[in-house]
Design an enzyme around this catalytic site. Structure first.
Site, PDB file in Angstrom:
ATOM      1  N   CYS A 117      -5.826  -0.393  -0.938  1.00 48.11           N
ATOM      2  CA  CYS A 117      -4.973   0.792  -0.950  1.00 48.11           C
ATOM      3  C   CYS A 117      -5.338   1.802  -2.026  1.00 48.11           C
ATOM      4  O   CYS A 117      -5.031   2.984  -1.897  1.00 48.11           O
ATOM      5  CB  CYS A 117      -3.499   0.407  -1.056  1.00 48.11           C
ATOM      6  SG  CYS A 117      -3.116  -0.746  -2.370  1.00 48.11           S
ATOM      7  N   HIS A 217       1.019  -1.594  -5.229  1.00 45.48           N
ATOM      8  CA  HIS A 217       0.585  -0.829  -4.064  1.00 45.48           C
ATOM      9  C   HIS A 217       0.466   0.657  -4.395  1.00 45.48           C
ATOM     10  O   HIS A 217       1.293   1.209  -5.123  1.00 45.48           O
ATOM     11  CB  HIS A 217       1.601  -1.041  -2.935  1.00 45.48           C
ATOM     12  CG  HIS A 217       1.264  -0.315  -1.675  1.00 45.48           C
ATOM     13  ND1 HIS A 217       0.033  -0.426  -1.060  1.00 45.48           N
ATOM     14  CD2 HIS A 217       1.993   0.541  -0.904  1.00 45.48           C
ATOM     15  CE1 HIS A 217       0.020   0.320   0.026  1.00 45.48           C
ATOM     16  NE2 HIS A 217       1.187   0.924   0.141  1.00 45.48           N
TER      17      HIS A 217
END
Length: 420
Positions: A117, A217
């Site tokens: 990510c 994330h």
């Protein structure tokens, strides 16, 4: 966000022992540095920290030009005004919690790539800014995937060896064990995938798995075609947050602050990075215009007031460091080339003075330009030094010390046994 956040990493930081190493993936000594063949055969993405220096070198290695990553220590409007403009996008890093995992199972596309990510967030932003030079590899990827759905494009990123190689060059140098090296980081990532697969099958987690540090994330926020978008690699589609009205940074704040508010006071489980236009793209052309203007005024003074240079007061006109400190020619130390000087033209105000005969007015304006040049040179030097610092940090990070540390630990252990 009052306090500076600590560096966070994507994914979970599981540890692994030599007994669990994958013989199929890494048939050689696991303590040895990862070879080129190891990196090519491995299909995963390592977790990396939210360090602006690493992101800047990642962009450079991707081939992207004219973009710089800077950390945002606060979302206060006063501090946001100091960001170089334009701001292409924000990258928000936050801790992944159980509630997020439940939502992910409902929305996450099949085949989502773990730990990718960070690169996905970077690519999401730079690929959506037409004015950015992506470089040959990313530009080719953008054209090739132009008609892909978001899910298919994410899958394509996971299979793009060029992106994977750059991403994995910033694997962590150390884990919670004494096993240090990029290969161990790859093995940790593989173990994490195995643990997740086991959990999805309903098997009970071990105590070590339950106590492991939660993952982190990255998601991106940016304006596209007068709309503010949230780009999350774990969602099937980008999310539109509404039309851009005024400063889009202010519109992105509520979504980010809502996530930040979910953590207890004193918990720093997030970080914010900005992608901005490289300040040097503005500073160096400004220096070129400054030099061209000073030279034009100096030439005019030579005509209307010969010998004017002998009367300069070096304590007031910005040249107090000596005549050699004033740049009036190409200077590669500041990125100033002859081509740049040939392409720029003095301002209309300078041109008007060059057609006049009032030496005092010309001298006064020239002194202002010399003082401005001093500030420009200082700013350019600071940016160049910052870029050099990024290079040094990245160089130290990408060096795999695994084998050396393993040998050192073995020698220390052997010596301790002999002394005992």
């Amino acid at each position: 966000m009052a306090k500076r956040s600590t560096r966070r990493r994507v994914g979970s930081s599981s540890t692994i022992s030599n007994a669990t190493l994958s013989e199929k993936t890494f048939p050689r000594d696991p303590s040895a540095p990862a070879t080129t063949e190891d990196k090519q055969n491995w299909k995963g993405f390592c977790e990396i920290e939210s360090e602006p220096a690493f992101f800047n070198i990642m962009l450079k290695n991707f081939g992207v030009q004219g973009v710089k990553v800077q950390e945002i220590v606060s979302l206060d409007d006063e501090l946001l005004t100091f960001l170089p403009r334009p701001v292409y996008g924000l990258i928000f890093l936050f801790k992944w919690i159980e509630e997020d995992s439940e939502k992910q199972e409902q929305s996450c596309p099949e085949g989502t790539i773990n730990n990718a990510c960070a690169s996905v967030a970077l690519l999401n932003i730079v690929n959506n800014v037409p004015s950015i030079d992506l470089g040959e590899s990313l530009q080719g990827f953008k054209v090739f995937t132009a008609n892909f759905t978001p899910a298919l494009r994410g899958d394509a990123i996971g299979n793009f060896d060029f992106v994977k190689e750059v991403h994995n060059s910033f694997a962590r140098q150390k884990t919670k064990t004494l096993s240090i090296g990029r290969k161990m980081d790859m093995l940790n990532a593989d173990l994490l995938l195995k643990n997740e697969a086991t959990a999805k099958k309903g098997k009970r987690r071990t105590a070590d798995e339950g106590e492991s540090e939660g993952g982190f994330h990255f998601i991106a926020f940016m304006p596209i075609d007068d709309q503010l978008w949230k780009l999350d690699g774990l969602e099937r589609q980008p999310m539109c947050l509404g039309s851009v009205q005024g400063d889009w940074l202010s519109q992105a704040k509520p979504d980010i602050e809502a996530r930040m508010a979910r953590y207890e006071e004193g918990q720093i489980e997030f970080a914010i990075l900005s992608l901005v236009r490289d300040p040097l793209l503005k500073m160096v052309p400004a220096l070129a215009r400054n030099v061209k203007a000073i030279n034009a005024l100096s030439t005019r003074l030579d005509i209307i007031k010969p010998g004017w240079r002998s009367y300069l007061d070096f304590s007031t006109n910005g040249e107090n460091a000596g005549a050699g400190s004033l740049i009036d020619n190409p200077n590669l130390a500041y990125g100033l080339t002859q081509e740049m000087l040939d392409q720029v033209e003095p301002s209309q105000a300078v041109m008007d003075l060059c057609h006049g005969d009032v030496a005092s007015d010309i001298l006064g304006h020239r002194e202002q330009l010399v003082a401005t040049q001093v500030g420009l040179r200082m700013s350019i030097k600071d940016e160049i030094q910052s870029n050099q610092s990024d290079e040094e940090r990245a160089s130290a990070r990408t060096c795999d010390y695994g084998a050396r540390m393993q040998n050192f630990v073995r020698r220390v252990k052997k010596q301790s046994l002999q002394e005992a």
